[in-house]
Structures are given as C-alpha cells and as structure tokens.
Design a protein around this motif. Structure first.
Motif, PDB file in Angstrom:
ATOM      1  N   LYS A 285       0.845  -1.186   0.000  1.00 16.34           N
ATOM      2  CA  LYS A 285       0.000   0.000   0.000  1.00 16.34           C
ATOM      3  C   LYS A 285       0.882   1.239   0.000  1.00 16.34           C
ATOM      4  CE  LYS A 285      -0.459   0.566   5.020  1.00 16.34           C
ATOM      5  NZ  LYS A 285      -1.417   0.689   6.143  1.00 16.34           N
ATOM      6  N   GLY A 286       0.254   2.402  -0.171  1.00 20.04           N
ATOM      7  CA  GLY A 286       0.961   3.670  -0.083  1.00 20.04           C
ATOM      8  C   GLY A 286       1.437   4.191  -1.419  1.00 20.04           C
ATOM      9  N   SER A 287       2.189   5.261  -1.364  1.00 20.95           N
ATOM     10  CA  SER A 287       2.715   5.892  -2.569  1.00 20.95           C
ATOM     11  C   SER A 287       3.901   6.767  -2.199  1.00 20.95           C
ATOM     12  CB  SER A 287       1.630   6.750  -3.246  1.00 20.95           C
ATOM     13  OG  SER A 287       1.233   7.810  -2.387  1.00 20.95           O
ATOM     14  N   VAL A 288       4.688   7.128  -3.210  1.00 23.95           N
ATOM     15  CA  VAL A 288       5.784   8.075  -3.039  1.00 23.95           C
ATOM     16  C   VAL A 288       5.655   9.159  -4.099  1.00 23.95           C
ATOM     17  CG1 VAL A 288       7.416   6.478  -1.992  1.00 23.95           C
ATOM     18  CG2 VAL A 288       7.319   6.672  -4.478  1.00 23.95           C
ATOM     19  N   ILE A 289       6.303  10.276  -3.857  1.00 21.77           N
ATOM     20  CA  ILE A 289       6.370  11.352  -4.840  1.00 21.77           C
ATOM     21  C   ILE A 289       7.743  11.298  -5.498  1.00 21.77           C
ATOM     22  CG2 ILE A 289       6.308  13.848  -5.207  1.00 21.77           C
ATOM     23  CD1 ILE A 289       4.508  14.032  -2.742  1.00 21.77           C
TER      24      ILE A 289
ATOM     25  N   ILE B 245       3.705   8.068  -7.359  1.00 19.82           N
ATOM     26  CA  ILE B 245       3.937   6.668  -7.738  1.00 19.82           C
ATOM     27  C   ILE B 245       3.242   5.771  -6.725  1.00 19.82           C
ATOM     28  CG2 ILE B 245       5.662   4.922  -8.282  1.00 19.82           C
ATOM     29  CD1 ILE B 245       5.811   7.403 -10.049  1.00 19.82           C
ATOM     30  N   PRO B 246       2.133   5.122  -7.083  1.00 21.55           N
ATOM     31  CA  PRO B 246       1.449   4.229  -6.139  1.00 21.55           C
ATOM     32  C   PRO B 246       2.168   2.884  -6.042  1.00 21.55           C
ATOM     33  CG  PRO B 246       0.303   4.235  -8.238  1.00 21.55           C
ATOM     34  CD  PRO B 246       1.423   5.231  -8.369  1.00 21.55           C
ATOM     35  N   ALA B 247       1.879   2.161  -4.974  1.00 26.22           N
ATOM     36  CA  ALA B 247       2.492   0.843  -4.781  1.00 26.22           C
ATOM     37  C   ALA B 247       2.181  -0.088  -5.941  1.00 26.22           C
ATOM     38  CB  ALA B 247       2.008   0.235  -3.466  1.00 26.22           C
ATOM     39  N   SER B 248       1.016   0.061  -6.547  1.00 24.61           N
ATOM     40  CA  SER B 248       0.633  -0.805  -7.674  1.00 24.61           C
ATOM     41  C   SER B 248       1.600  -0.661  -8.843  1.00 24.61           C
ATOM     42  CB  SER B 248      -0.793  -0.473  -8.128  1.00 24.61           C
ATOM     43  OG  SER B 248      -0.904   0.897  -8.488  1.00 24.61           O
TER      44      SER B 248
END
Length: 308
Positions: free
Chosen positions: A86-90, A109-112
C-alpha cells in the motif's frame, strides 16, 4: 423479568520481526538497461517494511511528446500470500527538452506501479520532445509492504519501467518483519443481572450505573518496547453503546477512570497505551436498547490488541 448477559470475544493479534538491506548483485539485468535499486526494511515487530528507493543514474534517450511512464509486467513478482502493499511516493524528475532548457515535475507513484503484475501507467504525458530524464528523489508517505503472517518474509521483485526510450530495471529486495506475538486474557462472559421490563421502560435510556460490572483485561506482547493499540469492536451499536441482538438492551463501555463511555458509533474505537502497561479495567454498564422486551439479552464486544 429480563435477564441480561454480556459476552466478550477476544481477537488476538500476532506479532514479531526483522529488517535487512537489499542485495541486488544476484540479479541479471533485464535487457542491458540502467539499474534502479530499492530495498525493503522494517522495524522488528512492526509487520511492515518500507521501500527505500535510490535515485538511479539519468538516462539520455528520446522521449516523444505524449509519451507516458509505464511499468511493464513483473519479471520477478512478490507472490507470497502473506505480503500485500500500500501507499505511494512522490518522484521528483528533471526533464531536458530536445530544443534546450529543462523543467521539473513531481509524479505520484502508487504501490501498484511497483508491484502489481499487469502493466501499469502513471497519469502523465510528456509535454515536449525530450532528450534526457533525471530521477532526482523520492518523498512522501512511502510505499509499504505488509506482512499478515507471524514469520518474517524475504521479498524480491524486478520489473522494467520506462518513458519513451529511457528504460530502467527496477529491483526491490529485502525482508518484511513479522508482527510481534501478543496474548490477551479476560473472562469470556459477564452476567449483568436481572431487570424488570418496567425498569427498562421507565429508565428512558438512563444507564443503570448501580448494576455496573468490572471487566479486567490483561495482555502480553513479545516486543516490550512498542506501545500497544487497543481496539474495541461492536457489531451492533445504539446511542454509541453496544446493542443486544434482540435490541432490548445496550451495554456502555467505560474505562475505569472516565465518566464518559467509549463512542462505538462507527463500530469501533481505538486507543494506545504505553509499553509498560499490561492491563486495564473496563466497566460495563447496562441500559435500555431501542426496543425493550422481556427475555434473555446478549451483547458482544471484540477486543483487539496490536503494537502501535
């Protein structure tokens, strides 16, 4: 007369743990592209590992106007049933125009995009013809791997990401710690006594504090350095309290040092306690429900404990 009982269900949360650095040396490049390395590490006992990205070298290849970021199907996929993400980064990127000059953009950028098997895209189209792309940094809440099992799990994944002719081979490696093991104990049921139907009707919803019963709760978690999160869960709620299955009664839950009951309107309420605390005393107070009737009334409380 109306007999009233209160049942307590216990939900145990399993915990323990580990962390490690990634070792990408064993991988072979997917196609002679630029290596893009990341590792997954987590605090022992947390059951969670955060993915830490190292910005890769820049790439100087053509990007046509309208090209998008794409993550191709995973070459090495995390397929352990214990692990979810889960989660995301910039991701901060500098683009250099073919005609001269550069500009910066930030992409979520999502975890997917990192771990889902099918091809993934980022909602961005190149605004101009570009001659180089430089990934500068990663920030934000972070992408996390979640371990639902009570043992550590080693993970590795590999996939190609690209925009235009710029291609990176992204490798993620590491260990996701298990959650610490907890045990919890309390009595399984409480006999709340007997009330007449007239008492219920005439109470006009006033809690019967004179019939309050104490519910001592004890627990132990293997990680004695972490705070504990206690969650009270109710399946049926009326006026912020647990309602019996027959709607005749409700049961309000208090902490021993509070005159205000826990608000279970949403179905649950959580609070944290210090690592040194290993017990608490809940107070159960009966009150009339939405439809007072005679007969046996039963309510249920689920207690859940996990490290914070």
């Amino acid at each position: 007369m109306s007999e009233i009982y209160f049942l307590i269900l216990l939900l145990l949360s399993n915990l323990i743990s580990f962390s490690t650095q990634a070792k990408n040396d064993d991988y072979q490049t997917i196609g002679g592209h630029i290596n893009f390395l990341a590792n997954a590490t987590g605090r022992e006992g947390s059951g969670v590992a955060e993915v830490n990205f190292t910005p890769p070298p820049s790439s100087s290849a053509l990007v046509s106007r309208g090209n998008v970021w794409v993550a191709y199907g995973t070459d090495v996929q995390i397929n352990d049933p214990c692990i979810s993400w889960k989660g995301s980064v910039i991701m901060s990127v500098t683009y250099t125009r073919d005609s001269g000059g550069s500009f910066d953009r930030q992409h979520i950028i999502p975890a997917s995009f990192i771990f889902d098997a099918p091809r993934q895209f980022i909602d961005y189209q190149a605004e101009d013809k570009l001659k180089s792309v430089n990934i500068n940094s990663f920030s934000g809440q972070g992408i996390k791997l979640i371990n639902s099992c009570n043992h550590t799990v080693n993970v590795s994944s590999a996939r190609q990401i690209a925009i235009g002719e710029n291609r990176w081979d992204l490798y993620v490696e590491g260990t996701v710690p298990a959650k610490n093991q907890c045990s919890i104990s309390t009595q399984g049921s409480i006999d709340m006594g007997t009330l007449s139907i007239n008492q219920l009707i005439n109470s006009r919803g006033r809690p019967f504090h004179e019939m309050a019963k104490s519910l001592p709760v004890n627990w132990f978690c293997s990680d004695n350095q972490a705070k504990s999160k206690i969650t009270l869960i109710a399946n049926d709620v009326y006026h912020s309290c647990i309602q019996s299955k027959n709607k005749a009664m409700r049961y309000c839950i208090y902490s021993a040092d509070s005159s205000t009951p826990f608000d279970l309107t949403s179905g649950s309420q959580s609070f944290t306690v210090e690592p040194s605390q290993r017990d608490l005393n809940l107070i159960i107070v009966p009150a009339s429900g939405s439809s007072p009737i005679t007969g046996l009334s039963q309510g249920q409380l689920i207690l859940k404990i996990e490290p914070e």
